[in-house]
Design an enzyme around this catalytic site. Structure first.
Site, PDB file in Angstrom:
ATOM      1  N   ASP A 154       7.928  30.896 -33.925  1.00 43.29           N
ATOM      2  CA  ASP A 154       7.526  29.631 -34.544  1.00 43.29           C
ATOM      3  C   ASP A 154       7.414  28.520 -33.506  1.00 43.29           C
ATOM      4  O   ASP A 154       6.505  27.692 -33.550  1.00 43.29           O
ATOM      5  CB  ASP A 154       8.550  29.250 -35.619  1.00 43.29           C
ATOM      6  CG  ASP A 154       8.042  28.132 -36.518  1.00 43.29           C
ATOM      7  OD1 ASP A 154       6.820  28.044 -36.715  1.00 43.29           O
ATOM      8  OD2 ASP A 154       8.867  27.357 -37.008  1.00 43.29           O
TER       9      ASP A 154
ATOM     10  N   ASP B 269       9.332  28.666 -43.920  1.00 39.25           N
ATOM     11  CA  ASP B 269      10.608  28.051 -43.549  1.00 39.25           C
ATOM     12  C   ASP B 269      11.607  28.168 -44.687  1.00 39.25           C
ATOM     13  O   ASP B 269      12.784  28.482 -44.473  1.00 39.25           O
ATOM     14  CB  ASP B 269      10.383  26.582 -43.176  1.00 39.25           C
ATOM     15  CG  ASP B 269       9.383  26.425 -42.041  1.00 39.25           C
ATOM     16  OD1 ASP B 269       9.366  27.302 -41.156  1.00 39.25           O
ATOM     17  OD2 ASP B 269       8.615  25.449 -42.039  1.00 39.25           O
TER      18      ASP B 269
END
Length: 431
Positions: free
Chosen positions: A258, A350
Site C-alpha cells: 500500500d 483498509d
C-alpha cells in the site's frame, strides 16, 4: 481598433493583449526608476465565500484573510471528519469481534483454504510452516497487484461498463452469498428455527436494497452501513480461511504494498487517484467509503467528457447559464456542498484489513487485552495518517501506520503483557 499616439501613455502592447473577459488587473506603467515587479502567486482556497483577489496593497491583506479562512475551515472540518471516519472503522471492527466471540464457525480449524493460499501450514516443522506462509503471501500480493493494475488500465481507457459489471458481480456475491452464510451460522449458534422461504425473502430484500444504495442512489447513512457490512463480511471470510501465520505475514506485506502503490510515481493506486482528479470524477462508491455525500455533487459521464472537448466558448457559457438554476435548486445550501467536497475518503480494503487484524487477535489471542490493544493501535495509526493527510494534502496510504502499530501491539501484548498479567493473577497481586 487602431492604436495612435494620442492615446494614454500606459496603453502598451502588454495591456492590449489582456482579453476583455478576464478580471481587471492594474495597468502596466513603465518607470525606469523602479525595478520590474515580481509575479505573485495567490494561494487558491477551496472556499466559496472568498471574494475576488485585487492587486496592490490590498492583495496581501486578502491573502492573509484567505489563509485565515483556510485554517479555520481545516480546523472545523478536520476534527469532524476524523470522528466521521473513526465511527465506521470502529463499527466494522466491532461487528467482526462480536462475531468472532459469539459464533464459533469463524474460529474453527478447517482444512479448507482460499485458492490464493494453496500451501498448508499443518506441519510440525517451524521452518516449513514459515516458508509456506511466505509463499502464500507472495501469491496473495501478486494477485492483488495484478488485479489493481488491471482495474487502473480499465479506468484509464474508460471501460466504465466493464468496471461496473465487475463491481456489481462482487457486490452480488457479498450481499447474497456471504450474507446467507453469515445468517445461517447466526441462526445455528442461537438455535433459531427459520424456514428457507423466509430466509430467501430476508436475503433478497437485504441484497436488493444494498445494490441500489451502493451502485445507484440511496440515503447516505444506508449506503455507509452497507459498505461497513460488506467490509465486515469480507474480513470474516479472510479470518476463517486464511492460515494463521500467512494472515500475519500478509498483513505486513499488504501495508508495504500500500505504501509503494500510493506514494511511488508509477504506483497503480496513485495513477488511479490522479486520473480521477484529472477527469474531475469521483472514484466508484463500491471501492471507497466517504465521510460526505459524493454522488450528489455530480458525476461526469463519458459522453459529457467527449462533448466538452468540441464545444466553443459561447456554447459553454450558454450551458453554464442553463445549469445554474438547476444547480441552485438541487443545492440550496452552499455550506452543505462545501462539506461534501471536503469529505475524507477511505478505501474499503483498509476497513477489511483493519478488521482482519483485530479479528485474528480476537480469534488467536483469546484475551480482551490483546484485542483492545490492537483496536487502540489501529485508531492511533489512523489518526496519525489523517494528521499527515492534513499536512501534505495529498492521497496517502492508510494501512502502513495502523497495521504496523497493530502488529507491534499484538505481539508485545500477547507475549509480554499477557504473561505478566497471568502471573499477577496467579499470585493474587492486583494493580
Amino acid at each position: 481598433m487602431n492604436a495612435s499616439d494620442s492615446e494614454e501613455d500606459f496603453y502598451t502592447e502588454r495591456t492590449a493583449l489582456v482579453p476583455s473577459e478576464n478580471p481587471a488587473v492594474p495597468s502596466y506603467r513603465p518607470d525606469t526608476d523602479l525595478d520590474p515587479p515580481s509575479d505573485t502567486v495567490s494561494k487558491r482556497v477551496p472556499s466559496r465565500r472568498a471574494g475576488p483577489v485585487t492587486g496592490g496593497s490590498g492583495g496581501s491583506n486578502s491573502d492573509q484573510e484567505m489563509e485565515g479562512d483556510d485554517e479555520e475551515l481545516t480546523l472545523k472540518y478536520g476534527a469532524k471528519h476524523v470522528i466521521m471516519l473513526f465511527i465506521p472503522v470502529t463499527l466494522c471492527m466491532a461487528v467482526v469481534v462480536a462475531t468472532i466471540k459469539s459464533i464459533s464457525f469463524y474460529t474453527e480449524k478447517t482444512d479448507q483454504q482460499l485458492i490464493y493460499t494453496p500451501f498448508t501450514e499443518n506441519t510440525p516443522s517451524v521452518g516449513r510452516r514459515l516458508l509456506n506462509s511466505v509463499l502464500n503471501t507472495i501469491i496473495m500480493i501478486s494477485v492483488i497487484v495484478v488485479m489493481t493494475i488491471f482495474l487502473v488500465v480499465l479506468y484509464k481507457y474508460r471501460c466504465y461498463k466493464f468496471i461496473h459489471g465487475w463491481l456489481i458481480l462482487s457486490s452480488l456475491m457479498l450481499l447474497f452469498w456471504f450474507s446467507f452464510m453469515y445468517l445461517g451460522e447466526v441462526f445455528k449458534t442461537y438455535n433459531v428455527a427459520m424456514d428457507y422461504p423466509t430466509v430467501g425473502v430476508i436475503i433478497w430484500n437485504f441484497g436488493a436494497v444494498g445494490m441500489i444504495c451502493i451502485h445507484w442512489k440511496g440515503p447516505l447513512q444506508l449506503q455507509q452501513a452497507y459498505l461497513i457490512l460488506i467490509s465486515a463480511l469480507m474480513a470474516l471470510v479472510f479470518i476463517k480461511y486464511l492460515p494463521e501465520w500467512s494472515a500475519w505475514v500478509i498483513l505486513g506485506a499488504i501495508s508495504v504494498y500500500d505504501l509503494v502503490a500510493v506514494l511511488s510515481p508509477k504506483g497503480p493506486l496513485r495513477m488511479l487517484v490522479e486520473t480521477a482528479q484529472e477527469r474531475n470524477e469521483p472514484i466508484f462508491p463500491a471501492l471507497i467509503y466517504s465521510s460526505a455525500m459524493v454522488w450528489t455533487v455530480g458525476m461526469a459521464s463519458p459522453m459529457d467528457a467527449q462533448q466538452s472537448g468540441h464545444e466553443t466558448d459561447e456554447e459553454v457559457e450558454q450551458s453554464v447559464r442553463r445549469a445554474e438554476p438547476e444547480r441552485q435548486q438541487s443545492h440550496p445550501h452552499p455550506e452543505e456542498e462545501l462539506e461534501e467536497d471536503r469529505g475524507v475518503k477511505l478505501g474499503l480494503g483498509d476497513f477489511i484489513f483493519y478488521s482482519v487484524l483485530v479479528g485474528k487477535a480476537a480469534a488467536t489471542g483469546g484475551d480482551w487485552n490483546t484485542t483492545i490493544a490492537c483496536f487502540v493501535a489501529i485508531l492511533i495509526g489512523l489518526c496519525l495518517t489523517l494528521l499527515l493527510l492534513a499536512i501534505f494534502k495529498k492521497a496517502l496510504p492508510a494501512l502502513p501506520i495502523s497495521i504496523t502499530f497493530g502488529l507491534v501491539f499484538y505481539f508485545s501484548t500477547d507475549f509480554l503483557v499477557q504473561p505478566f498479567m497471568d502471573n499477577l493473577a496467579a499470585h493474587q497481586f492486583y494493580i
